[in-house]
Design a protein around this motif. Structure first.
Motif, PDB file in Angstrom:
ATOM      1  N   LYS A  57     -17.098 -27.151  70.919  1.00  0.00           N
ATOM      2  CA  LYS A  57     -17.554 -25.793  71.247  1.00  0.00           C
ATOM      3  C   LYS A  57     -18.372 -25.796  72.531  1.00  0.00           C
ATOM      4  O   LYS A  57     -18.219 -24.925  73.386  1.00  0.00           O
ATOM      5  CB  LYS A  57     -18.369 -25.208  70.079  1.00  0.00           C
ATOM      6  N   VAL A  58     -19.231 -26.786  72.663  1.00  0.00           N
ATOM      7  CA  VAL A  58     -20.080 -26.899  73.856  1.00  0.00           C
ATOM      8  C   VAL A  58     -19.235 -27.249  75.083  1.00  0.00           C
ATOM      9  O   VAL A  58     -19.321 -26.590  76.118  1.00  0.00           O
ATOM     10  CB  VAL A  58     -21.191 -27.955  73.628  1.00  0.00           C
ATOM     11  N   GLU A  59     -18.415 -28.282  74.967  1.00  0.00           N
ATOM     12  CA  GLU A  59     -17.652 -28.788  76.112  1.00  0.00           C
ATOM     13  C   GLU A  59     -16.557 -27.836  76.570  1.00  0.00           C
ATOM     14  O   GLU A  59     -16.367 -27.628  77.763  1.00  0.00           O
ATOM     15  CB  GLU A  59     -17.023 -30.136  75.764  1.00  0.00           C
ATOM     16  N   MET A  60     -15.830 -27.245  75.625  1.00  0.00           N
ATOM     17  CA  MET A  60     -14.659 -26.441  75.991  1.00  0.00           C
ATOM     18  C   MET A  60     -14.968 -24.965  76.199  1.00  0.00           C
ATOM     19  O   MET A  60     -14.289 -24.299  76.972  1.00  0.00           O
ATOM     20  CB  MET A  60     -13.577 -26.582  74.915  1.00  0.00           C
ATOM     21  N   LEU A  61     -15.995 -24.444  75.506  1.00  0.00           N
ATOM     22  CA  LEU A  61     -16.245 -23.002  75.543  1.00  0.00           C
ATOM     23  C   LEU A  61     -17.624 -22.627  76.085  1.00  0.00           C
ATOM     24  O   LEU A  61     -17.961 -21.450  76.131  1.00  0.00           O
ATOM     25  CB  LEU A  61     -16.090 -22.414  74.136  1.00  0.00           C
ATOM     26  N   ARG A  64     -23.807 -22.742  73.858  1.00  0.00           N
ATOM     27  CA  ARG A  64     -25.062 -23.429  74.137  1.00  0.00           C
ATOM     28  C   ARG A  64     -25.518 -24.242  72.916  1.00  0.00           C
ATOM     29  O   ARG A  64     -25.459 -23.754  71.785  1.00  0.00           O
ATOM     30  CB  ARG A  64     -26.136 -22.432  74.537  1.00  0.00           C
ATOM     31  N   GLU A  65     -25.963 -25.470  73.179  1.00  0.00           N
ATOM     32  CA  GLU A  65     -26.470 -26.314  72.099  1.00  0.00           C
ATOM     33  C   GLU A  65     -27.635 -25.643  71.395  1.00  0.00           C
ATOM     34  O   GLU A  65     -27.786 -25.771  70.174  1.00  0.00           O
ATOM     35  CB  GLU A  65     -26.865 -27.687  72.637  1.00  0.00           C
ATOM     36  N   ALA A  66     -28.434 -24.886  72.131  1.00  0.00           N
ATOM     37  CA  ALA A  66     -29.575 -24.192  71.534  1.00  0.00           C
ATOM     38  C   ALA A  66     -29.100 -23.145  70.522  1.00  0.00           C
ATOM     39  O   ALA A  66     -29.748 -22.945  69.484  1.00  0.00           O
ATOM     40  CB  ALA A  66     -30.423 -23.534  72.617  1.00  0.00           C
ATOM     41  N   THR A  67     -27.989 -22.493  70.811  1.00  0.00           N
ATOM     42  CA  THR A  67     -27.447 -21.499  69.880  1.00  0.00           C
ATOM     43  C   THR A  67     -26.972 -22.185  68.606  1.00  0.00           C
ATOM     44  O   THR A  67     -27.250 -21.716  67.491  1.00  0.00           O
ATOM     45  CB  THR A  67     -26.283 -20.725  70.532  1.00  0.00           C
ATOM     46  N   LEU A  68     -26.268 -23.295  68.753  1.00  0.00           N
ATOM     47  CA  LEU A  68     -25.814 -24.054  67.589  1.00  0.00           C
ATOM     48  C   LEU A  68     -26.994 -24.550  66.754  1.00  0.00           C
ATOM     49  O   LEU A  68     -26.973 -24.455  65.522  1.00  0.00           O
ATOM     50  CB  LEU A  68     -24.944 -25.230  68.033  1.00  0.00           C
ATOM     51  N   ALA A  73     -23.235 -23.439  63.370  1.00  0.00           N
ATOM     52  CA  ALA A  73     -21.884 -23.152  63.865  1.00  0.00           C
ATOM     53  C   ALA A  73     -21.290 -21.899  63.233  1.00  0.00           C
ATOM     54  O   ALA A  73     -20.530 -21.173  63.874  1.00  0.00           O
ATOM     55  CB  ALA A  73     -20.969 -24.350  63.625  1.00  0.00           C
ATOM     56  N   VAL A  74     -21.622 -21.640  61.981  1.00  0.00           N
ATOM     57  CA  VAL A  74     -21.095 -20.459  61.298  1.00  0.00           C
ATOM     58  C   VAL A  74     -22.119 -19.337  61.444  1.00  0.00           C
ATOM     59  O   VAL A  74     -23.016 -19.153  60.620  1.00  0.00           O
ATOM     60  CB  VAL A  74     -20.784 -20.759  59.816  1.00  0.00           C
ATOM     61  N   SER A  75     -21.986 -18.620  62.550  1.00  0.00           N
ATOM     62  CA  SER A  75     -22.910 -17.525  62.858  1.00  0.00           C
ATOM     63  C   SER A  75     -22.242 -16.589  63.854  1.00  0.00           C
ATOM     64  O   SER A  75     -21.358 -16.997  64.602  1.00  0.00           O
ATOM     65  CB  SER A  75     -24.213 -18.071  63.468  1.00  0.00           C
TER      66      SER A  75
END
Length: 158
Positions: A57-61, A64-68, A73-75
């Motif tokens: 999710k971080v690399e391809m899209l 933000r790691e902070a969001t995760l 991830a399920v949000s």
């Protein structure tokens, strides 16, 4: 979604000159597979991202790691960033995102069958959460796929 409705969705995207992109986690590419099952889908389907891991999710899209970290991830917050990232990276007119808990399992706070969706288009990004319930893994994934296709169809209008 049946073949006739899928063909209509592709035809409407073609008529509007819009391309489509997907960002999928729990559905693992089911939405992309459904869209590309239609002859001529290559006219409008730009690409699909299967971002099952947080790193993907971080690399391809550009999620933000902070969001995760903050929301998981399920949000809806992650679904929003997934949809926006898919639209931007693909240069697509419409992008849909899906992240959820297909099961088995889940928790008190994020139960099995919870799926968050994002839809990004020229009007911005909208999100929603659907509680499909503990239907079983295959049924939750199929229901999430159908729901995502419905979001695209609604974005395309009639």
């Amino acid at each position: 979604m049946d073949d006739t409705l899928l063909a209509d969705l592709i035809a409407r995207a073609r008529a509007r000159g819009l391309t489509l992109s997907t960002a999928e986690s729990c559905t693992g590419g089911l939405v992309s597979a459904a869209l590309t099952s239609v002859p001529g889908a290559s006219d409008v389907f730009e690409r699909g991202f299967v971002t099952y891991s947080n790193a993907a999710k971080v690399e391809m899209l550009a999620v933000r790691e902070a969001t995760l970290s903050r929301f998981g991830a399920v949000s809806e917050e992650v679904a929003l960033e997934m949809a926006a990232g898919a639209r931007a990276k693909a240069g697509a007119g419409i992008a849909v995102s899906i992240t959820g808990i297909a099961g088995p399992g889940g928790s008190e706070f994020k139960p099995e069958g919870r799926v968050c969706f994002g839809l990004a288009d020229s009007g911005g990004v909208r999100t929603e959460t659907v509680e499909f319930g503990a239907l079983g893994r295959a049924a939750v994934r199929a229901a999430a796929c159908d729901h995502a296709l419905g979001l695209i169809a609604r974005a395309l209008g009639s």
